[in-house]
Design a protein around this motif. Structure first.
Motif, PDB file in Angstrom:
ATOM      1  N   GLU A 194       0.845  -1.190   0.000  1.00 15.26           N
ATOM      2  CA  GLU A 194       0.000   0.000   0.000  1.00 15.26           C
ATOM      3  C   GLU A 194       0.888   1.249   0.000  1.00 15.26           C
ATOM      4  OE1 GLU A 194      -3.729   1.061   2.726  1.00 15.26           O
ATOM      5  OE2 GLU A 194      -1.810   1.435   3.732  1.00 15.26           O
ATOM      6  N   PHE A 195       0.701   2.112  -0.994  1.00 17.82           N
ATOM      7  CA  PHE A 195       1.445   3.373  -1.099  1.00 17.82           C
ATOM      8  C   PHE A 195       0.482   4.528  -0.797  1.00 17.82           C
ATOM      9  CE2 PHE A 195       4.160   0.558  -3.361  1.00 17.82           C
ATOM     10  CZ  PHE A 195       5.436   1.103  -3.331  1.00 17.82           C
ATOM     11  N   LYS A 196       0.777   5.285   0.245  1.00 14.30           N
ATOM     12  CA  LYS A 196       0.013   6.492   0.572  1.00 14.30           C
ATOM     13  C   LYS A 196       0.886   7.715   0.324  1.00 14.30           C
ATOM     14  CE  LYS A 196      -3.062   4.540   4.104  1.00 14.30           C
ATOM     15  NZ  LYS A 196      -3.482   4.630   5.533  1.00 14.30           N
ATOM     16  N   GLU A 197       0.437   8.602  -0.543  1.00 13.89           N
ATOM     17  CA  GLU A 197       1.178   9.840  -0.788  1.00 13.89           C
ATOM     18  C   GLU A 197       0.842  10.811   0.338  1.00 13.89           C
ATOM     19  OE1 GLU A 197       2.342  12.232  -4.741  1.00 13.89           O
ATOM     20  OE2 GLU A 197       0.207  12.283  -4.266  1.00 13.89           O
ATOM     21  N   VAL A 198       1.858  11.249   1.075  1.00 13.09           N
ATOM     22  CA  VAL A 198       1.624  12.126   2.226  1.00 13.09           C
ATOM     23  C   VAL A 198       2.070  13.565   1.975  1.00 13.09           C
ATOM     24  CG1 VAL A 198       1.686  10.244   3.898  1.00 13.09           C
ATOM     25  CG2 VAL A 198       3.819  11.398   3.271  1.00 13.09           C
ATOM     26  N   SER A 199       2.818  13.814   0.911  1.00  6.94           N
ATOM     27  CA  SER A 199       3.149  15.192   0.534  1.00  6.94           C
ATOM     28  C   SER A 199       3.464  15.225  -0.950  1.00  6.94           C
ATOM     29  CB  SER A 199       4.354  15.723   1.335  1.00  6.94           C
ATOM     30  OG  SER A 199       5.535  15.029   0.997  1.00  6.94           O
ATOM     31  N   THR A 200       3.225  16.377  -1.563  1.00  8.84           N
ATOM     32  CA  THR A 200       3.499  16.517  -2.991  1.00  8.84           C
ATOM     33  C   THR A 200       4.004  17.927  -3.266  1.00  8.84           C
ATOM     34  OG1 THR A 200       2.606  16.168  -5.212  1.00  8.84           O
ATOM     35  CG2 THR A 200       1.149  17.232  -3.610  1.00  8.84           C
ATOM     36  N   VAL A 201       4.281  18.210  -4.516  1.00  6.38           N
ATOM     37  CA  VAL A 201       4.760  19.533  -4.920  1.00  6.38           C
ATOM     38  C   VAL A 201       3.634  20.544  -4.755  1.00  6.38           C
ATOM     39  CG1 VAL A 201       5.674  20.908  -6.832  1.00  6.38           C
ATOM     40  CG2 VAL A 201       6.409  18.514  -6.513  1.00  6.38           C
ATOM     41  N   VAL A 202       3.968  21.691  -4.212  1.00  7.98           N
ATOM     42  CA  VAL A 202       2.973  22.740  -3.977  1.00  7.98           C
ATOM     43  C   VAL A 202       2.264  23.091  -5.281  1.00  7.98           C
ATOM     44  CG1 VAL A 202       2.615  25.130  -3.241  1.00  7.98           C
ATOM     45  CG2 VAL A 202       4.240  23.673  -2.025  1.00  7.98           C
ATOM     46  N   GLY A 203       0.931  23.161  -5.210  1.00  2.00           N
ATOM     47  CA  GLY A 203       0.149  23.499  -6.380  1.00  2.00           C
ATOM     48  C   GLY A 203      -0.441  22.307  -7.083  1.00  2.00           C
ATOM     49  N   PHE A 204      -0.080  21.093  -6.625  1.00  2.00           N
ATOM     50  CA  PHE A 204      -0.601  19.875  -7.227  1.00  2.00           C
ATOM     51  C   PHE A 204      -1.403  19.094  -6.186  1.00  2.00           C
ATOM     52  CE2 PHE A 204       2.739  21.106 -10.018  1.00  2.00           C
ATOM     53  CZ  PHE A 204       2.364  20.668 -11.285  1.00  2.00           C
ATOM     54  N   ASN A 205      -2.273  18.231  -6.670  1.00  2.00           N
ATOM     55  CA  ASN A 205      -3.133  17.457  -5.787  1.00  2.00           C
ATOM     56  C   ASN A 205      -2.433  16.223  -5.240  1.00  2.00           C
ATOM     57  OD1 ASN A 205      -5.460  19.084  -6.105  1.00  2.00           O
ATOM     58  ND2 ASN A 205      -5.859  18.101  -8.091  1.00  2.00           N
ATOM     59  N   LEU A 206      -2.705  15.904  -3.986  1.00  2.00           N
ATOM     60  CA  LEU A 206      -2.302  14.625  -3.414  1.00  2.00           C
ATOM     61  C   LEU A 206      -3.184  13.513  -3.962  1.00  2.00           C
ATOM     62  CD1 LEU A 206      -1.921  15.555   0.365  1.00  2.00           C
ATOM     63  CD2 LEU A 206      -0.084  14.678  -1.087  1.00  2.00           C
ATOM     64  N   LEU A 207      -2.682  12.296  -3.881  1.00  2.00           N
ATOM     65  CA  LEU A 207      -3.538  11.153  -4.173  1.00  2.00           C
ATOM     66  C   LEU A 207      -4.695  11.132  -3.184  1.00  2.00           C
ATOM     67  CD1 LEU A 207      -0.945   8.265  -4.686  1.00  2.00           C
ATOM     68  CD2 LEU A 207      -2.379   9.266  -6.439  1.00  2.00           C
ATOM     69  N   ARG A 208      -5.887  10.975  -3.709  1.00  2.00           N
ATOM     70  CA  ARG A 208      -7.044  10.883  -2.818  1.00  2.00           C
ATOM     71  C   ARG A 208      -7.051   9.560  -2.066  1.00  2.00           C
ATOM     72  NH1 ARG A 208     -12.837  10.026  -5.366  1.00  2.00           N
ATOM     73  NH2 ARG A 208     -11.967   7.924  -5.399  1.00  2.00           N
ATOM     74  N   ASP A 209      -6.698   8.467  -2.763  1.00  2.00           N
ATOM     75  CA  ASP A 209      -6.725   7.119  -2.204  1.00  2.00           C
ATOM     76  C   ASP A 209      -5.344   6.476  -2.335  1.00  2.00           C
ATOM     77  OD1 ASP A 209      -9.566   7.128  -1.707  1.00  2.00           O
ATOM     78  OD2 ASP A 209      -9.821   6.919  -3.893  1.00  2.00           O
ATOM     79  N   PRO A 210      -5.057   5.484  -1.522  1.00  2.00           N
ATOM     80  CA  PRO A 210      -3.791   4.766  -1.664  1.00  2.00           C
ATOM     81  C   PRO A 210      -3.719   4.022  -3.001  1.00  2.00           C
ATOM     82  CG  PRO A 210      -4.814   4.302   0.463  1.00  2.00           C
ATOM     83  CD  PRO A 210      -5.844   5.002  -0.366  1.00  2.00           C
ATOM     84  N   ILE A 211      -2.500   3.789  -3.435  1.00  2.00           N
ATOM     85  CA  ILE A 211      -2.244   2.913  -4.584  1.00  2.00           C
ATOM     86  C   ILE A 211      -1.789   1.561  -4.040  1.00  2.00           C
ATOM     87  CG2 ILE A 211      -0.769   2.509  -6.587  1.00  2.00           C
ATOM     88  CD1 ILE A 211      -0.561   5.528  -6.896  1.00  2.00           C
ATOM     89  N   TYR A 212      -2.322   0.481  -4.593  1.00  5.56           N
ATOM     90  CA  TYR A 212      -1.957  -0.865  -4.160  1.00  5.56           C
ATOM     91  C   TYR A 212      -1.205  -1.568  -5.287  1.00  5.56           C
ATOM     92  CZ  TYR A 212      -5.174   0.054  -0.363  1.00  5.56           C
ATOM     93  OH  TYR A 212      -5.794   0.606   0.725  1.00  5.56           O
ATOM     94  N   VAL A 213      -0.030  -2.061  -4.948  1.00  7.20           N
ATOM     95  CA  VAL A 213       0.811  -2.767  -5.915  1.00  7.20           C
ATOM     96  C   VAL A 213       0.951  -4.205  -5.435  1.00  7.20           C
ATOM     97  CG1 VAL A 213       3.031  -2.859  -7.084  1.00  7.20           C
ATOM     98  CG2 VAL A 213       2.069  -0.644  -6.405  1.00  7.20           C
ATOM     99  N   THR A 214       0.534  -5.156  -6.265  1.00  9.57           N
ATOM    100  CA  THR A 214       0.603  -6.574  -5.911  1.00  9.57           C
ATOM    101  C   THR A 214       1.644  -7.268  -6.780  1.00  9.57           C
ATOM    102  OG1 THR A 214      -1.718  -6.625  -5.248  1.00  9.57           O
ATOM    103  CG2 THR A 214      -0.682  -8.735  -5.730  1.00  9.57           C
ATOM    104  N   LEU A 215       2.612  -7.891  -6.139  1.00  5.71           N
ATOM    105  CA  LEU A 215       3.662  -8.645  -6.827  1.00  5.71           C
ATOM    106  C   LEU A 215       3.347 -10.130  -6.703  1.00  5.71           C
ATOM    107  CD1 LEU A 215       6.814  -6.779  -5.434  1.00  5.71           C
ATOM    108  CD2 LEU A 215       5.372  -6.167  -7.392  1.00  5.71           C
ATOM    109  N   LYS A 216       3.308 -10.818  -7.821  1.00  6.17           N
ATOM    110  CA  LYS A 216       3.051 -12.257  -7.826  1.00  6.17           C
ATOM    111  C   LYS A 216       4.253 -12.970  -8.407  1.00  6.17           C
ATOM    112  CE  LYS A 216      -2.002 -12.099  -8.063  1.00  6.17           C
ATOM    113  NZ  LYS A 216      -3.210 -12.621  -8.755  1.00  6.17           N
TER     114      LYS A 216
END
Length: 608
Positions: free
Chosen positions: A503-525
């Motif tokens: 689970e990747f949660k974006e907690v800060s970004t470049v000023v003037g841009f939107n944060l991720l609203r929801d986490p990104i999930y990466v599944t490795l198989k």
């Protein structure tokens, strides 16, 4: 040294079927008889010269003929061509004798029968499985002479009901003629008290029992007949002595158990996080020694294990808290084995890349006292370290091996090598962070990462920074951080990962841009069977279908791109009308002003 190492390979029966064809068409001649010829060999280096359907000149390979060996044979089945139109079955099957079927059932060997016209038949594949099950059979009951293995039970069965072949001559040869057609079980009864390479008879064990079918379809070109085009009524086999076998396994845990890949609780390849502990099992045959033919006693003189770990594995504890050494006839976790004491029966000498375990005189005495062929088990844990993320070719892997130096009072030292196929893999996620227009410093972006546990909950992970935008999972003794940042250009690599979902949660970004609203999930198989590559890598966000990655999977790496936008945009998922960004970067997922850019090889579709 190579020749001695290969003695450890378990050499049961090498069936090279051939010779003296009596029928040249593809149909079995029911009035024909067959013959079985055996050449008994002592393996010197584990090599074998492949034949072309004829008897072989063995003078230039690492084998030596052994005279004075007794074999017995027992017919256990008939060969039948079976046709049943109602069941749509037509093929060649074996009809086992009732006595043999009853014997198998008595020892809980579940033959895979095919019922045709109310009769139980077995295929050749089922016959092979029967022998495999017999070879690995462990018997729950004990007799006066100790526990019996499956091989010993087969030997006793054939001995009681079978017919002896002539004792092998100086060329190691024995032959029987005029045999009825059918399925035969062959077992070696006796070998000379002392074999000629200086190892006692109880170190060079009898070859395992095996089946022979009369006739058999040719496996190689014979007299101009291509393989699989004729029946052989005279079969030659080259059974070898089974030498001491040693092997190394990983005791399954975590995903090994969850994905069902573990066999008997053991695997030889696995994947783990950096910092995880891996449980290893060394299994070593310990033969019951007997006096030699001339009355000279035979005792264990030297027994030294040298275990070597690659750089990404570390043993933190060499004490009896970590090392468990047992001796007996049960499995490694059986309750009937004897627990040996460190610094009493054995000593462990730590090495930079592993350890050496040496049996003391008291330990050797324990080996001398066994009343049946047994096994020595060594269980211990090693930690997968930060060095496990170093690249070996294109795959991140760690490997390890061990050897046994063994000698008795009547034999020279011999060195045996374990199987060389133990591997532990780690994987990598490679993210490219970008924006809808040029940004001077993308390192202002930060993520927190968590890993999904078996109960579904997510556990926070900490990482150690190797360089700008490059991190590895925190190892024992390291100080890590639960926040990671890409470099100024947007590169973000994290290494030392297990398979599973992150689970990747974006907690800060470049000023003037939107944060991720929801986490990104990466599944490795992981791939199965495991080889360090990824079978799949999936990216998903809430309410968006999983999307498959392509790039990097063959190297065990999942690569994708996350793009931030200044304004909320509509969702693009790779259907008709893919916009210019999808054309440049691959298929795009946009949500809350964020796009995950994937490889267009999978998702770009042709317009109708």
């Amino acid at each position: 040294m190579r020749r001695l190492r290969k003695l450890a390979i378990m050499l049961m029966v090498m069936l090279m079927m051939m010779l003296m064809v009596k029928a040249e068409d593809s149909q079995i001649n029911e009035i024909e008889t067959g013959s079985i010829t055996l050449y008994k060999l002592v393996s010197k280096d584990g090599t074998f010269k492949d034949g072309n359907g004829y008897e072989q000149d063995l003078s230039d390979v690492g084998n030596e003929s052994l005279a004075g060996v007794t074999f017995k044979f027992l017919k256990v089945g008939e060969l039948k061509q079976v046709d049943n139109v109602d069941q749509d079955i037509s093929g060649l099957y074996y009809l086992l004798n009732d006595d043999f079927k009853d014997w198998l059932a008595q020892h809980n060997i579940m033959a895979e029968y095919t019922k045709i016209d109310k009769v139980d038949y077995v295929s050749a594949e089922a016959v092979n499985k029967i022998m495999k099950d017999l070879n690995t059979l462990s018997v729950a009951y004990r007799q006066d002479d100790g526990s019996q293995s499956g091989n010993e039970l087969v030997k006793a069965y054939v001995d009681a009901k079978g017919t002896a072949m002539p004792i092998t001559d100086e060329q190691g040869k024995t032959k029987v003629d005029n045999l009825e057609l059918g399925l035969y079980l062959i077992a070696e009864m006796d070998i000379p008290a002392k074999v000629s390479d200086g190892i006692s008879a109880n170190v060079a064990k009898e070859s395992r029992p095996f089946f022979i079918s009369l006739p058999m379809t040719n496996l190689t070109m014979i007299d101009g007949h291509p393989a699989g085009t004729m029946w052989q009524y005279d079969v030659i086999a080259y059974p070898k002595n089974e030498m001491i076998m040693i092997r190394k396994d990983i005791i399954a845990s975590g995903n090994d158990v969850l994905d069902g890949a573990a066999t008997n609780g053991l695997v030889q390849k696995t994947d783990k996080h950096v910092g995880d502990y891996v449980s290893f099992l060394l299994s070593i045959d310990v033969p019951m020694l007997q006096p030699m033919a001339d009355g000279v006693p035979n005792t264990n003189r030297k027994f030294i294990i040298n275990d070597t770990l690659s750089a990404g594995l570390q043993i933190d504890d060499h004490s009896s808290t970590n090392f468990v050494v047992t001796l007996g006839t049960d499995d490694h976790d059986g309750q009937g084995n004897l627990l040996l004491e460190q610094d009493v029966h054995y000593v462990i000498m730590p090495k930079e890349d592993g350890f050496a375990l040496t049996m003391s005189q008291a330990g050797l005495e324990k080996l001398n006292q066994i009343s049946a062929d047994s096994k020595l088990y060594v269980c211990y844990q090693a930690r997968l370290t930060k060095d496990a993320v170093k690249t070996n070719g294109d795959i991140k892997e760690e490997s390890n091996v061990f050897t046994l130096t063994y000698g008795t009072s009547v034999s020279a030292d011999k060195e045996f090598a374990a199987n060389q196929d133990i591997k532990i893999y780690t994987y990598e996620i490679d993210i490219k962070k970008s924006f809808s227009h040029e940004v001077d410093d993308i390192s202002q972006v930060s993520f927190k990462v968590a890993y999904q546990q078996s109960d579904g909950a997510y556990q926070k992970l900490c990482f150690v920074k190797e360089a700008e935008g490059i991190y590895h999972l925190q190892d024992k003794g390291e100080t890590g951080n639960d926040t990671i940042n890409p470099d100024a250009k947007g590169k973000l690599i994290i290494k030392g990962l297990d398979d599973g979902t992150y689970e990747f949660k974006e907690v800060s970004t470049v000023v003037g841009f939107n944060l991720l609203r929801d986490p990104i999930y990466v599944t490795l198989k992981k791939a199965y069977p495991e080889d360090g590559t990824l079978q799949q890598a999936l990216v998903q966000s809430k309410g968006v279908d999983k999307m498959m990655l392509v790039e990097g999977l063959a190297q065990g790496v999942a690569k994708f791109e996350i793009r931030n936008n200044e304004t909320i945009a509509i969702l693009h998922t790779g259907g008709e009308g893919v916009n210019i960004l999808a054309t440049i970067f691959g298929v795009v997922m946009i949500f809350g002003g964020i796009m995950i850019i994937l490889n267009k090889k999978i998702y770009e579709k042709k317009k109708d």
